[in-house]
Design an enzyme around this catalytic site. Structure first.
Site, mmCIF file in Angstrom:
data_model
loop_
_atom_site.group_PDB
_atom_site.id
_atom_site.type_symbol
_atom_site.label_atom_id
_atom_site.label_comp_id
_atom_site.label_asym_id
_atom_site.label_seq_id
_atom_site.Cartn_x
_atom_site.Cartn_y
_atom_site.Cartn_z
ATOM 1 N N ARG A 233 0.883 -1.167 0.000
ATOM 2 C CA ARG A 233 0.000 0.000 0.000
ATOM 3 C C ARG A 233 0.918 1.213 0.000
ATOM 4 O O ARG A 233 2.003 1.185 0.622
ATOM 5 C CB ARG A 233 -0.886 0.036 1.255
ATOM 6 C CG ARG A 233 -2.005 -0.990 1.282
ATOM 7 C CD ARG A 233 -3.107 -0.689 0.255
ATOM 8 N NE ARG A 233 -4.210 -1.652 0.320
ATOM 9 C CZ ARG A 233 -4.346 -2.717 -0.471
ATOM 10 N NH1 ARG A 233 -3.442 -2.961 -1.410
ATOM 11 N NH2 ARG A 233 -5.394 -3.510 -0.355
ATOM 12 N N GLU A 262 -4.215 7.688 -4.936
ATOM 13 C CA GLU A 262 -4.511 6.939 -6.164
ATOM 14 C C GLU A 262 -5.871 7.398 -6.687
ATOM 15 O O GLU A 262 -6.804 7.526 -5.883
ATOM 16 C CB GLU A 262 -4.524 5.438 -5.879
ATOM 17 C CG GLU A 262 -3.160 4.922 -5.434
ATOM 18 C CD GLU A 262 -3.156 3.426 -5.118
ATOM 19 O OE1 GLU A 262 -4.171 2.752 -5.377
ATOM 20 O OE2 GLU A 262 -2.142 2.950 -4.606
ATOM 21 N N HIS A 281 -1.793 0.424 -9.814
ATOM 22 C CA HIS A 281 -2.352 -0.535 -8.840
ATOM 23 C C HIS A 281 -2.961 -1.755 -9.555
ATOM 24 O O HIS A 281 -4.156 -2.038 -9.431
ATOM 25 C CB HIS A 281 -3.383 0.156 -7.935
ATOM 26 C CG HIS A 281 -3.593 -0.571 -6.636
ATOM 27 N ND1 HIS A 281 -3.852 0.080 -5.442
ATOM 28 C CD2 HIS A 281 -3.578 -1.899 -6.333
ATOM 29 C CE1 HIS A 281 -4.001 -0.815 -4.470
ATOM 30 N NE2 HIS A 281 -3.831 -2.024 -4.998
HETATM 31 P P1 NAP Z 1 -0.189 -11.872 4.466
HETATM 32 O O1 NAP Z 1 -0.145 -13.294 4.029
HETATM 33 O O2 NAP Z 1 -0.944 -11.517 5.711
HETATM 34 O O3 NAP Z 1 1.319 -11.363 4.590
HETATM 35 C C1 NAP Z 1 1.682 -10.198 5.249
HETATM 36 C C2 NAP Z 1 3.003 -10.429 5.941
HETATM 37 O O4 NAP Z 1 3.420 -9.215 6.554
HETATM 38 C C3 NAP Z 1 2.932 -11.482 7.014
HETATM 39 O O5 NAP Z 1 3.958 -12.409 6.791
HETATM 40 C C4 NAP Z 1 3.153 -10.726 8.305
HETATM 41 O O6 NAP Z 1 3.901 -11.548 9.195
HETATM 42 C C5 NAP Z 1 3.950 -9.527 7.841
HETATM 43 N N1 NAP Z 1 3.771 -8.363 8.715
HETATM 44 C C6 NAP Z 1 2.634 -7.861 9.216
HETATM 45 N N2 NAP Z 1 2.874 -6.794 9.991
HETATM 46 C C7 NAP Z 1 4.219 -6.641 9.996
HETATM 47 C C8 NAP Z 1 5.083 -5.728 10.622
HETATM 48 N N3 NAP Z 1 4.601 -4.775 11.424
HETATM 49 N N4 NAP Z 1 6.402 -5.840 10.393
HETATM 50 C C9 NAP Z 1 6.889 -6.820 9.600
HETATM 51 N N5 NAP Z 1 6.100 -7.727 8.957
HETATM 52 C C10 NAP Z 1 4.787 -7.630 9.174
HETATM 53 O O7 NAP Z 1 -0.809 -10.957 3.325
HETATM 54 P P2 NAP Z 1 -0.672 -11.128 1.742
HETATM 55 O O8 NAP Z 1 -1.827 -11.892 1.225
HETATM 56 O O9 NAP Z 1 0.699 -11.576 1.388
HETATM 57 O O10 NAP Z 1 -0.874 -9.594 1.320
HETATM 58 C C11 NAP Z 1 -0.013 -8.601 1.806
HETATM 59 C C12 NAP Z 1 -0.487 -7.219 1.436
HETATM 60 O O11 NAP Z 1 -0.262 -6.970 0.050
HETATM 61 C C13 NAP Z 1 -1.981 -6.972 1.614
HETATM 62 O O12 NAP Z 1 -2.307 -6.613 2.944
HETATM 63 C C14 NAP Z 1 -2.267 -5.843 0.646
HETATM 64 O O13 NAP Z 1 -2.182 -4.581 1.285
HETATM 65 C C15 NAP Z 1 -1.142 -5.949 -0.376
HETATM 66 N N6 NAP Z 1 -1.663 -6.322 -1.713
HETATM 67 C C16 NAP Z 1 -1.515 -5.440 -2.743
HETATM 68 C C17 NAP Z 1 -1.978 -5.770 -3.997
HETATM 69 C C18 NAP Z 1 -1.821 -4.832 -5.152
HETATM 70 O O14 NAP Z 1 -2.695 -4.782 -6.003
HETATM 71 N N7 NAP Z 1 -0.727 -4.112 -5.255
HETATM 72 C C19 NAP Z 1 -2.613 -7.003 -4.214
HETATM 73 C C20 NAP Z 1 -2.748 -7.874 -3.144
HETATM 74 C C21 NAP Z 1 -2.273 -7.525 -1.887
HETATM 75 P P3 NAP Z 1 3.866 -11.329 10.780
HETATM 76 O O15 NAP Z 1 2.420 -11.237 11.155
HETATM 77 O O16 NAP Z 1 4.583 -12.490 11.339
HETATM 78 O O17 NAP Z 1 4.591 -10.051 11.006
#
Ligand code: NAP
Length: 325
Positions: A233, A262, A281
């Protein structure tokens, strides 16, 4: 019959599926008052990319479930929804691989200057054989630092380690043993990741903790040759600090899918920088994945309204809450 508010256009078959289960009202979410009025007597709502504040659902006493067509849920006040007994559902997994492809497209295009040089060719500038002025830097064999090794981070790590022979390191609050075993990913502190990565790739959710987690101090800690990739984000990065780092050569470049505002305003300094690849995006934006996400979100909503949803729930605590079905 239950009433569902649809606030993003859905594929016809997904809309038809919802219509089999409820009275469906489609609204244009940019018409704020009409949207809020539609929510007031709704049982559920489905959509994406619109902030839903506590004030917007204040009078919505029948509301039992919100279903976002995204994995990220930073548009919602999750604690407030839980207090109100409203289930928040999202669409993890179905978009993981497409988003990892987008991340890799950003890595390759920023390292090899694909967009800049393709524009150069189209502008008729290719008049001689190319030289160092058009060279990029290698991707294969380099070190990739993933900030947030979750579902998408893991899929990026797989591409990097198995496809591009890259060394992968990551930060997370908890370890990801699967990524360590399968891709040789090494868990390090953020400071070490910043100092030693050739590509720093952000894949954390946007939370109070991750907002502006990469700013001036972090850019200064990165290699001068490093490239920042952000498809999480926009607000995980301090954008003015990023612009300064790119203008001053504190880092080599950036590949960005997400921004503070955006659509990215036409006067953004980012658009003037040759060392920036900016995408609108498009993380999950393929025909196949967007359809799968819409269907998944619709199924989540119908199941949540029936009190049967077990997976894809953001606020699990709500299930123990009295007013949720
Ligand atoms: P996910 O499986 O929940 O992965 C997020 C990772 O971030 C987890 O491994 C989590 O591990 C870590 N994390 C959370 N808080 C943290 C912190 N404070 N410091 C360090 N690491 C932290 O989610 P995902 O499905 O991979 O998606 C991730 C994000 O990508 C989404 O939330 C979304 O905002 C973004 N996204 C963007 C697009 C786009 O169109 N560009 C598309 C899809 C998703 P821990 O809890 O162990 O810290």
């Amino acid at each position: 019959m239950k009433k569902i508010v649809v606030y993003k256009s859905l594929p016809p078959d997904v809309l038809a599926y919802l219509q089999q289960h409820a009275q469906v009202v489609e609204v244009d979410a940019s018409q704020h008052d009409a949207f809020v009025a539609a929510l007031r007597d709704a049982d559920g709502a489905i959509g994406a990319s619109v902030k839903i504040t506590p004030a917007m659902i204040e009078g919505a006493s029948r509301l039992k479930a919100l279903s976002t067509i995204s994995v990220g849920f930073d548009q919602f006040d999750v604690a407030d929804l839980t207090r109100r007994g409203i289930v928040l559902a999202h669409t993890p997994d179905v978009l993981t691989e497409s988003t990892a492809d987008t991340v890799f497209a950003l890595i390759l295009s920023s390292a090899r200057r694909v967009v800049e040089l393709a524009d150069w060719v189209k502008a008729g500038q290719w008049r001689d054989s190319i030289g160092p002025a058009q060279f990029g830097v290698d991707v294969q064999g380099k070190t990739l630092g993933i900030v947030g090794m979750g579902r998408i981070g893991g899929a990026v790590a797989r591409r990097a380690a198995l496809g591009f022979n890259m060394k992968v390191q990551y930060t997370n609050r908890s370890a990801n043993p699967q990524a360590e075993a399968a891709y040789g990913a090494k868990r390090v502190e953020l400071a070490e990741l910043l100092a030693t990565s050739d590509f720093v790739c952000l894949q954390v959710p946007l939370t109070a903790e991750t907002r502006h987690m990469i700013g001036a101090a972090e850019f200064n800690a990165m290699k001068k040759s490093a490239i920042l990739i952000n498809a999480s984000r926009g607000a995980t990065v301090d954008e003015p600090a990023l612009i300064e780092a790119l203008q001053n050569g504190t880092i080599r470049g950036a590949g960005l899918d997400v921004f503070d505002t955006e659509p990215l305003p036409a006067d953004s300094p980012l658009l003037k920088l040759p060392n920036v690849v900016a995408l609108p995006h498009i993380g999950s934006a393929t025909h196949e994945t967007r359809h799968a996400m819409a269907l998944n979100a619709a199924e989540n909503l119908v199941a949540a309204l029936d009190g049967k949803l077990k997976t894809n729930i953001v606020n699990h605590d709500v299930l123990g809450h009295g007013s949720a079905q």
